[in-house]
Write an enzyme that holds these catalytic residues in place. Structure first.
Site, PDB file in Angstrom:
ATOM      1  N   SER A  92       0.832  -1.211   0.000  1.00 46.56           N
ATOM      2  CA  SER A  92       0.000   0.000   0.000  1.00 46.56           C
ATOM      3  C   SER A  92       0.866   1.260   0.000  1.00 46.56           C
ATOM      4  O   SER A  92       0.634   2.186  -0.761  1.00 46.56           O
ATOM      5  CB  SER A  92      -0.899   0.045   1.243  1.00 46.56           C
ATOM      6  OG  SER A  92      -1.889  -0.952   1.182  1.00 46.56           O
TER       7      SER A  92
ATOM      8  N   GLU B 193       2.692  -2.072  15.503  1.00 42.86           N
ATOM      9  CA  GLU B 193       3.304  -0.759  15.300  1.00 42.86           C
ATOM     10  C   GLU B 193       4.076  -0.266  16.520  1.00 42.86           C
ATOM     11  O   GLU B 193       5.079   0.434  16.388  1.00 42.86           O
ATOM     12  CB  GLU B 193       2.226   0.266  14.917  1.00 42.86           C
ATOM     13  CG  GLU B 193       1.544   0.003  13.575  1.00 42.86           C
ATOM     14  CD  GLU B 193       0.470  -1.092  13.634  1.00 42.86           C
ATOM     15  OE1 GLU B 193       0.097  -1.521  14.756  1.00 42.86           O
ATOM     16  OE2 GLU B 193       0.004  -1.519  12.564  1.00 42.86           O
TER      17      GLU B 193
END
Ligand code: TPP
Lengths: 330, 288
Positions: free
Chosen positions: A45, A66
């Protein structure tokens, strides 16, 4: 008053911003062996996959985790690497916020935090993926340089400058192709705003891809006999407060334009600056303290008030109000 | 003891025991003077730190930023005073500077600030964050073909944080055999989980070894207060080549001062003068 930037593109074309990001990482990695990329399972992406194909040994997949990814980046930075982060703006700014605060921003570690799919144009993914608080968050965080490029050329110029700078930096990247504003001779300077159009009635201060729409708004206004300056601020922190004050002094009316919440973003930053130094009537065009939704780009820009027409209408409203105010005073 | 640049000291068990007592005493005195700071956790992690800094880490106090030094991250950063004390005894700062702990302008911040004091390899204090930078350092060593080792000290309350388990699976995937975590397994966090009686405290996360093992970690269990056992456990961690190791060090919160041991009320309570005198007397007595 400063002059208009000499590096404006002459032909109108669009260029893929995320592709420009992935390709430039490859180019920079060829020059800087310390550059590595950490990905949160989004390389296809963000277009970090271009880098992964070119430099597989320096592409470190971190999975959908993350908080760990930003911590790993901090550790790598202490060993001499310069990690670039590949994930969405919505996640880097919020999912890993405390990690960024404690192990990247506070110790000023050299991590390049890139927020892809920033703003509201996120390919119909809707409110969970739209990131309209990221500038506010990073602007409020000491030590973090915050860059919001207008087009693919400026993005790459900023990336080049970032590799020659050792501060933690947030780079806002957009998903879709957008019109090219600058020519290839452009070099990025931290903390410097650029005058893109000179006018006398009003100053439009814009950042990121919203600068395109600010320029379009200025063209619309010209048709109606209003002469607008456009000042593009690619660095939100440090902000070019001098240029903004000069513009306010020259025009007496300021409208800000950003693909971000008007709370905490460019509009706030400009208002903070002007109200302390040269109080000036303003309007802020941007995200109006709400959550978004999925939909085609044009519909989103229209519904949430981010088109060139919205900017030009804000200018006309402001000029009507300030003229009225002057009339009252007489 | 022998010292050389970027080499590790070797200390005898009796030297290590003496250093542990000195460290505990300085911790108590410093926190008493500062009128603030943690107690239970620092006393719990003392032997682990003494063993690492005086018997294991390849470091040089005169070159705290040396590129190939071993790294040590105190992820349970609230135990900072234990680390500062050991760093002082090891020569990174003067012991007298411990008196500035928590004071304005001090290099000895409430939680370790790597920008303030050379010798701190990472800033910590927000729990759950230290293992990831350690992973990054271990990855950096591997990418750069450098042979330093990274040690990360975790609290057993701290490992309730989700980020720990993100780091655990990623370190397992990368099979980072140059990364060792040490769990200060004293079974008590700050307030803790009431057990069914409502009066005593239950461990935060049961059987942590099995959970790390499920992510591909090598598990070494040890007494966390016995220097011979700690040395042995750290040897085994270094010898393991297939992936990261976690040393589960069974410890006692408040170790060394009987009225503080296993009592969560001593998590962060400075001792008053009488309590300090009693504690110091007990510690000195333990050496004979
Ligand atoms: C993210 C975060 N939440 C809460 C705290 C407050 N806090 C400091 S120490 C502590 C308990 C830690 O327990 P443990 O990890 O077992 O350490 P030890 O018992 O060895 O002191 C808590 C909750 C913190 N520092 N960080």
């Amino acid at each position: 008053m400063r002059g208009v930037s000499p590096h404006l593109a002459t032909d109108a074309r669009s260029f893929g911003v995320r592709e420009a990001w992935g390709e430039h990482l490859v180019a920079l990695a060829n020059k800087y062996p310390e550059l590595v990329v950490l990905d949160g399972d989004l390389a296809n992406s963000t277009k970090a996959d271009i880098f992964a194909a070119a430099h597989p040994g320096r592409f470190l997949e971190m999975g959908i985790a993350e908080q760990n990814m930003l911590g790993v980046a901090a550790g790598l930075a202490t060993t001499g690497y310069v990690p670039w982060i590949s994930t969405f703006a919505a996640f880097v700014a919020k999912r890993a916020l405390d990690q960024i605060r404690v192990v990247i921003a506070q110790p000023s570690l050299n991590v390049k935090m890139c927020g892809a799919y920033s703003g509201i144009l996120t390919s119909k993914t809707g409110k969970t993926h739209q990131s309209v608080q990221d500038i506010a968050i990073f602007r409020a965080m000491p030590h973090v340089v915050t860059i919001v490029p207008a087009d693919a050329i400026e993005l790459q110029a900023a990336m080049t400058a970032m590799m020659e700078d050792d501060r933690p930096t947030y780079l806002r990247v957009t998903r879709d192709a957008s019109p090219v504003i600058f020519d290839s001779g452009y070099t990025f300077e931290f903390g410097k705003a650029l005058l893109l159009r000179q006018g006398s009635d009003v100053g439009i201060v814009s950042t990121g891809v919203q600068t395109t729409r600010a320029l379009d708004a200025a063209a619309l206004l010209e048709e109606q006999g209003v002469s607008a300056s456009v000042l593009h601020a690619p660095t939100l922190k440090p902000l070019d407060t001098e240029a903004i004050c000069e513009l306010a002094a020259a025009t007496g009316a300021i409208v800000t334009a950003e693909d971000h919440s008007i709370i905490g973003g460019l509009g706030s930053a400009v208002a903070e600056t002007l109200s302390e130094r040269i109080p000036t009537r303003m309007k802020r065009v941007g995200w109006q303290d709400t959550y978004g939704e999925s939909g085609p780009n044009d519909s989103l820009l229209e519904k949430y008030g981010l088109t060139a027409r919205h900017v030009s209408e804000a200018v006309l409203d402001l000029l009507a109000e300030t003229t009225g105010a002057r009339g009252n005073r007489r | 003891m022998t010292a050389a640049a970027l080499s590790h000291l070797t200390s005898s068990v009796s030297e290590l025991r003496e250093l542990s007592v000195r460290t505990r005493r300085l911790i108590l005195e410093t926190v008493h003077t500062a009128g603030a700071g943690h107690i239970g956790g620092p006393l719990s992690v003392t032997d682990i730190l003494v063993n690492l800094y005086f018997n294991r880490l390849h470091i040089d106090p005169d070159a705290p930023h040396a590129a190939d030094r071993d790294r040590c991250i105190l992820s349970k950063g609230h135990s900072s005073i234990a680390l500062y004390t050991v760093l002082a005894l090891r020569g990174y700062l003067r012991v007298e500077e411990l008196a500035t702990f928590d004071a304005i302008d001090s290099r000895l911040q409430g939680h370790p600030d790597m920008t303030a004091l050379p010798g701190l390899d990472m800033s910590t204090g927000s729990l759950g964050q230290g293992l990831s930078p350690g992973l990054g350092m271990a990855l950096g060593a591997r990418l750069g073909d450098r042979d330093f080792r990274t040690w990360v000290i975790l609290g057993d309350g701290e490992i309730q944080e989700g980020q720990i388990w993100e780091a655990a699976f990623v370190a397992g995937r990368y099979r980072l055999n140059n990364l060792t975590a040490i769990l200060d397994y004293n079974r008590l966090p700050q307030f803790g989980w009431p057990d069914s009686s409502g009066f005593t405290r239950d461990i935060p996360i049961g059987d942590p070894g099995a959970k790390f093992a499920a992510f591909g970690w090598n598990i070494v269990e040890t007494d966390g207060h016995d220097h011979e056992a700690l040395t042995n456990a750290f040897d085994r961690a270094e010898q393991h080549t297939q992936g990261p190791t976690i040393v589960i060090a069974h410890t006692i919160k408040g170790k060394g001062v009987s009225f503080m041991e296993n009592d969560f009320n001593w998590h962060a309570t400075p001792p008053n003068s009488d309590q300090l005198a009693m504690a110091v007397a007990e510690l000195q007595g333990s050496l004979t």
